[in-house]
Structure formats: C-alpha cells, structure tokens
Design a protein around this motif. Structure first.
Motif, mmCIF file in Angstrom:
data_model
loop_
_atom_site.group_PDB
_atom_site.id
_atom_site.type_symbol
_atom_site.label_atom_id
_atom_site.label_comp_id
_atom_site.label_asym_id
_atom_site.label_seq_id
_atom_site.Cartn_x
_atom_site.Cartn_y
_atom_site.Cartn_z
ATOM 1 N N LEU A 1 1.253 16.486 24.843
ATOM 2 C CA LEU A 1 1.574 17.364 25.959
ATOM 3 C C LEU A 1 2.806 16.818 26.660
ATOM 4 O O LEU A 1 3.070 15.610 26.636
ATOM 5 C CB LEU A 1 0.405 17.433 26.952
ATOM 6 N N PHE A 2 3.558 17.714 27.288
ATOM 7 C CA PHE A 2 4.802 17.294 27.937
ATOM 8 C C PHE A 2 4.989 18.055 29.236
ATOM 9 O O PHE A 2 4.655 19.243 29.337
ATOM 10 C CB PHE A 2 6.003 17.550 27.029
ATOM 11 N N LYS A 3 5.548 17.350 30.228
ATOM 12 C CA LYS A 3 5.887 17.991 31.500
ATOM 13 C C LYS A 3 7.214 17.448 32.006
ATOM 14 O O LYS A 3 7.394 16.228 32.093
ATOM 15 C CB LYS A 3 4.811 17.718 32.555
ATOM 16 N N TRP A 4 8.147 18.347 32.323
ATOM 17 C CA TRP A 4 9.334 17.924 33.059
ATOM 18 C C TRP A 4 8.964 17.775 34.530
ATOM 19 O O TRP A 4 8.170 18.547 35.077
ATOM 20 C CB TRP A 4 10.445 18.961 32.940
ATOM 21 N N ALA A 5 9.543 16.774 35.172
ATOM 22 C CA ALA A 5 9.362 16.572 36.606
ATOM 23 C C ALA A 5 10.734 16.505 37.256
ATOM 24 O O ALA A 5 11.693 16.016 36.655
ATOM 25 C CB ALA A 5 8.577 15.294 36.882
ATOM 26 N N SER A 6 10.821 16.998 38.463
ATOM 27 C CA SER A 6 12.071 16.942 39.218
ATOM 28 C C SER A 6 12.018 15.777 40.199
ATOM 29 O O SER A 6 10.971 15.494 40.790
ATOM 30 C CB SER A 6 12.283 18.252 39.979
ATOM 31 N N HIS A 7 13.145 15.120 40.395
ATOM 32 C CA HIS A 7 13.180 13.924 41.240
ATOM 33 C C HIS A 7 12.959 14.228 42.719
ATOM 34 O O HIS A 7 12.690 13.312 43.500
ATOM 35 C CB HIS A 7 14.532 13.216 41.089
ATOM 36 N N ASP A 8 13.050 15.507 43.110
ATOM 37 C CA ASP A 8 12.928 15.824 44.531
ATOM 38 C C ASP A 8 11.697 16.662 44.881
ATOM 39 O O ASP A 8 11.448 16.929 46.052
ATOM 40 C CB ASP A 8 14.190 16.523 45.059
ATOM 41 N N ASP A 9 10.917 17.053 43.882
ATOM 42 C CA ASP A 9 9.718 17.845 44.152
ATOM 43 C C ASP A 9 8.511 16.934 44.364
ATOM 44 O O ASP A 9 8.554 15.734 44.079
ATOM 45 C CB ASP A 9 9.450 18.811 43.002
ATOM 46 N N LEU A 10 7.411 17.529 44.847
ATOM 47 C CA LEU A 10 6.184 16.768 45.086
ATOM 48 C C LEU A 10 5.010 17.423 44.349
ATOM 49 O O LEU A 10 5.044 18.624 44.041
ATOM 50 C CB LEU A 10 5.892 16.674 46.577
ATOM 51 N N TYR A 11 3.961 16.633 44.122
ATOM 52 C CA TYR A 11 2.888 17.036 43.224
ATOM 53 C C TYR A 11 1.537 16.676 43.823
ATOM 54 O O TYR A 11 1.309 15.528 44.218
ATOM 55 C CB TYR A 11 3.065 16.332 41.867
ATOM 56 N N GLY A 12 0.640 17.662 43.876
ATOM 57 C CA GLY A 12 -0.705 17.397 44.359
ATOM 58 C C GLY A 12 -1.422 16.414 43.444
ATOM 59 O O GLY A 12 -1.179 16.379 42.234
ATOM 60 N N ARG A 13 -2.328 15.641 44.000
ATOM 61 C CA ARG A 13 -2.992 14.549 43.281
ATOM 62 C C ARG A 13 -3.684 15.011 42.010
ATOM 63 O O ARG A 13 -3.755 14.281 41.016
ATOM 64 C CB ARG A 13 -4.002 13.873 44.211
ATOM 65 N N THR A 14 -4.228 16.209 41.974
ATOM 66 C CA THR A 14 -4.989 16.674 40.809
ATOM 67 C C THR A 14 -4.202 17.647 39.925
ATOM 68 O O THR A 14 -4.779 18.294 39.052
ATOM 69 C CB THR A 14 -6.299 17.349 41.257
ATOM 70 N N LEU A 15 -2.897 17.761 40.125
ATOM 71 C CA LEU A 15 -2.097 18.722 39.362
ATOM 72 C C LEU A 15 -2.236 18.495 37.858
ATOM 73 O O LEU A 15 -2.548 19.423 37.098
ATOM 74 C CB LEU A 15 -0.626 18.624 39.763
ATOM 75 N N LEU A 16 -1.964 17.284 37.389
ATOM 76 C CA LEU A 16 -2.023 17.012 35.954
ATOM 77 C C LEU A 16 -3.437 17.216 35.423
ATOM 78 O O LEU A 16 -3.635 17.799 34.347
ATOM 79 C CB LEU A 16 -1.551 15.595 35.662
ATOM 80 N N GLU A 17 -4.425 16.726 36.149
ATOM 81 C CA GLU A 17 -5.825 16.853 35.717
ATOM 82 C C GLU A 17 -6.213 18.304 35.514
ATOM 83 O O GLU A 17 -6.804 18.678 34.482
ATOM 84 C CB GLU A 17 -6.735 16.198 36.756
ATOM 85 N N ARG A 18 -5.887 19.146 36.483
ATOM 86 C CA ARG A 18 -6.259 20.564 36.389
ATOM 87 C C ARG A 18 -5.520 21.263 35.239
ATOM 88 O O ARG A 18 -6.093 22.116 34.549
ATOM 89 C CB ARG A 18 -5.958 21.271 37.707
ATOM 90 N N CYS A 19 -4.269 20.925 35.036
ATOM 91 C CA CYS A 19 -3.495 21.569 33.965
ATOM 92 C C CYS A 19 -3.997 21.157 32.585
ATOM 93 O O CYS A 19 -4.131 21.985 31.682
ATOM 94 C CB CYS A 19 -2.013 21.223 34.109
ATOM 95 N N VAL A 20 -4.284 19.874 32.405
ATOM 96 C CA VAL A 20 -4.791 19.394 31.119
ATOM 97 C C VAL A 20 -6.166 20.001 30.844
ATOM 98 O O VAL A 20 -6.471 20.397 29.707
ATOM 99 C CB VAL A 20 -4.848 17.855 31.089
ATOM 100 N N GLU A 21 -7.003 20.103 31.857
ATOM 101 C CA GLU A 21 -8.316 20.734 31.691
ATOM 102 C C GLU A 21 -8.175 22.174 31.191
ATOM 103 O O GLU A 21 -8.911 22.613 30.304
ATOM 104 C CB GLU A 21 -9.075 20.725 33.016
ATOM 105 N N ALA A 22 -7.222 22.911 31.754
ATOM 106 C CA ALA A 22 -7.018 24.309 31.353
ATOM 107 C C ALA A 22 -6.571 24.396 29.898
ATOM 108 O O ALA A 22 -7.051 25.256 29.142
ATOM 109 C CB ALA A 22 -5.992 24.962 32.272
ATOM 110 N N LEU A 23 -5.670 23.519 29.487
ATOM 111 C CA LEU A 23 -5.188 23.531 28.109
ATOM 112 C C LEU A 23 -6.302 23.156 27.138
ATOM 113 O O LEU A 23 -6.390 23.706 26.036
ATOM 114 C CB LEU A 23 -4.005 22.574 27.964
ATOM 115 N N ASP A 24 -7.160 22.225 27.531
ATOM 116 C CA ASP A 24 -8.279 21.840 26.678
ATOM 117 C C ASP A 24 -9.309 22.958 26.553
ATOM 118 O O ASP A 24 -9.903 23.163 25.492
ATOM 119 C CB ASP A 24 -8.961 20.584 27.240
ATOM 120 N N GLU A 25 -9.506 23.673 27.642
ATOM 121 C CA GLU A 25 -10.509 24.748 27.643
ATOM 122 C C GLU A 25 -10.032 25.977 26.876
ATOM 123 O O GLU A 25 -10.838 26.701 26.291
ATOM 124 C CB GLU A 25 -10.839 25.141 29.089
ATOM 125 N N HIS A 26 -8.712 26.201 26.845
ATOM 126 C CA HIS A 26 -8.155 27.396 26.194
ATOM 127 C C HIS A 26 -7.085 26.973 25.186
ATOM 128 O O HIS A 26 -5.904 26.844 25.528
ATOM 129 C CB HIS A 26 -7.549 28.332 27.233
#
Length: 319
Positions: free
Chosen positions: A94-119
């Motif tokens: 799996l791959f994700k681009w990140a921007s140096h100036d944006d911010l990310y909620g603590r569970t962002l990666l967890e929730r996205c990976v869960e969705a990909l695993d489920e579907h």
C-alpha cells in the motif's frame, strides 16, 4: 544522498513525503504521521534540493524513528518528478503520498487500511477532509459528493470530471493499482487526470470521519503560482523554459483524459460513456455552460468537528 537509521522488515504501507523548502510546517506534519495508531509503515522523505532548514529537520526525525528515511536530490526536479520519484523507492503493498504542510488524524491510516482489507475491489481509501489555516484552525469541511464508490467506471469518471475538489490523491492506494497508471505529469491540472486514471482501475472509499486536514497558506504551491504556466513550472522546471504556451498545457490536459480512457481496463460500452461525458465537459468549458456535477446529497461527518485538537497527534487535548 540517503539517510536511514536502520534496516527493518518490509512494511505493509509506504508513506512517501516529497518536500521542497518546507521548514515552516514539516515538523508538525511529521509528528502527525509518526503518531498514527497504525504503525506498520515506512516513511520516505524525498527532498527536492531544499535551501532552507528542511534537511536538518529530516535528519532529526531519522535519528528519532527507525521508520523514517531521508533522500536528498542533487537538484530540483519539480513537484511532479519528486512525487513520482518517492514512489519508486516504496516497498509496501500500500502507498500514500503525504504533504509536508497538511495534518492527519490519529486513526487516518488505520481506518483506510481497514477499508481496503474489508473490500478487496477498492483501489483507494481516504477520509472526509477539511481545510485548515496556517495555525491549524478549521476553515471549512469539504462536502464530498463525488460518486467514486460507484461500480460504474463511467459514473466515477463523470463525477471526478466535474468535481471542484477532494483530496483523493492523498488517499491510501494499492501499489499495484498505482503501477497501472501513468506517472504524475506536469501539464495543467495533471493531478486531476492522475486521480481519474486511478478511478478507472476501481472504486474509491471515503471513511466517514474527518481525519485529513489540508492546510491553506500563502506559500502553498497553488497560491504561490497563480498562472497556468507558473503552476506547471512548479511541477517541472523545464515547463518554465522553451515552448510551453498556455494553449499547449491545456491541450495536454484534454488529451490526458482521452489517453486514460483508451488505456482503462473497462468495457467498450463504459469507454463510450466516458467519451460522451468528456465531450459534454469540454463543450461546457468552451461555451461556459453550467453543468450539474452530481445530484448526490452532501456527505459530512455525523458529528460536527470544530477543532483538530485531540484528533491530530501532537495537538493538545482540550477539555
């Protein structure tokens, strides 16, 4: 030049963070990424020959966390080239681009990976997002109305064609799907055709939580480069030289859609629908007609979020 703290096993996810002169917000963004609840990832930073304090910040984080590696390019190859380059260094499925100036909620990666695993048919998962200002205050949540979850490639195509925003480019993506699309180009709105190319590979999913925060500030690339030519030169410095008139950059943008439809792994019937949608879209651009993008209701978090404090790692938890 590459700086890496230790060698570790192959992670499931690679986060690629291309940066150029990002000292103002970089540390805050890295804190948000390294504080994620999902930890099976590597974070690769590719520095486009920054001339500010970016290298020192990056080396500090390499020393702090074994998941971080830092690669400094000998010259500025442009934002598009740097985004493409960091993906070539990725090892995760799996791959994700990140921007140096944006911010990310603590569970962002967890929730996205869960969705990909489920579907398994999904190619990309992201979350609801909002724009924040330079201090991290929420300016406006984005109402995601784009039917990128539709089983119809033509419907996904039309939705993205008329979309005014969204940040699917920064979702968690299956690396195999990324290898099936053309690298990020440097013509006008090349990011739009890139995301469209991905959408032709399969469905997207939006996690129904506000977990991605796009920062709007004076030095952000879109605001610092107001003209078509300057934006394209930011993507590739060669665009600022030689014969690159605006009409050529716009023509390449239109051709980008035609090319991705031709290459799409969909039926002839779906391709025909996409061509009809594209013809309608280009006609509306010429005649200035207003065409409805989508009749879907606005999509927003079930609970209104007024502050990112307590949601983003590194931000205080307020009572």
């Amino acid at each position: 030049m590459t700086t890496r703290r230790t060698t570790r096993r192959t992670p499931r996810l690679t986060i690629g963070l291309p940066v150029y002169n990002g000292e103002e917000y970089l540390a805050e963004s890295l804190d948000a990424l390294l504080g994620q609840s999902y930890e099976d990832y590597e974070l690769i930073i590719t520095d486009n020959a920054s001339t500010d304090g970016t290298p020192a910040i990056c080396r500090k984080y390499v020393a702090m966390d074994a998941r971080v590696s830092y690669h400094r390019l000998p010259e500025n190859i442009g934002a598009a080239g740097n985004h493409n380059h960091v993906f070539t260094l990725a090892s995760g499925e799996l791959f994700k681009w990140a921007s140096h100036d944006d911010l990310y909620g603590r569970t962002l990666l967890e929730r996205c990976v869960e969705a990909l695993d489920e579907h398994p048919d999904l190619v990309l998962a992201h979350s609801y997002n909002a724009t924040i200002d330079s201090a991290g205050r929420i300016i406006e949540p984005y109402d995601y109305r784009i039917p990128t979850d539709s089983p119809s490639a033509a419907e996904r195509f039309r939705g993205l064609l008329y979309a005014s925003g969204g940040d699917d480019f920064y979702g968690v993506i299956r690396s195999a799907a990324l290898r099936n699309v053309k690298p990020h180009d440097s013509y006008h709105h090349a990011d739009r055709t890139f995301v469209m190319d991905l959408a032709m590979q399969g469905r997207f999913h939006q996690v129904p939580e506000l977990l991605y925060f796009r920062r709007d500030h004076e030095t952000r690339a879109e605001r610092a480069n107001p003209s078509v030519r300057s934006r394209c030169a930011n993507l590739d410095p060669k665009r600022g030289k030689g014969f690159n008139p605006t009409v050529r950059l716009l023509a390449e943008y239109a051709w980008g859609y035609v090319d991705l439809i031709n290459r799409a792994p969909v039926s002839r019937a779906e391709k025909a629908k996409c061509y009809r949608h594209l013809a309608e879209y280009l006609s509306s651009r010429v005649t200035r007609r207003v065409v409805s993008a989508d009749s879907r209701p606005a999509v927003a978090p079930t609970e209104q979020v007024l502050s990112i404090d307590g949601i983003v790692p590194g931000r205080p938890v307020r009572s």
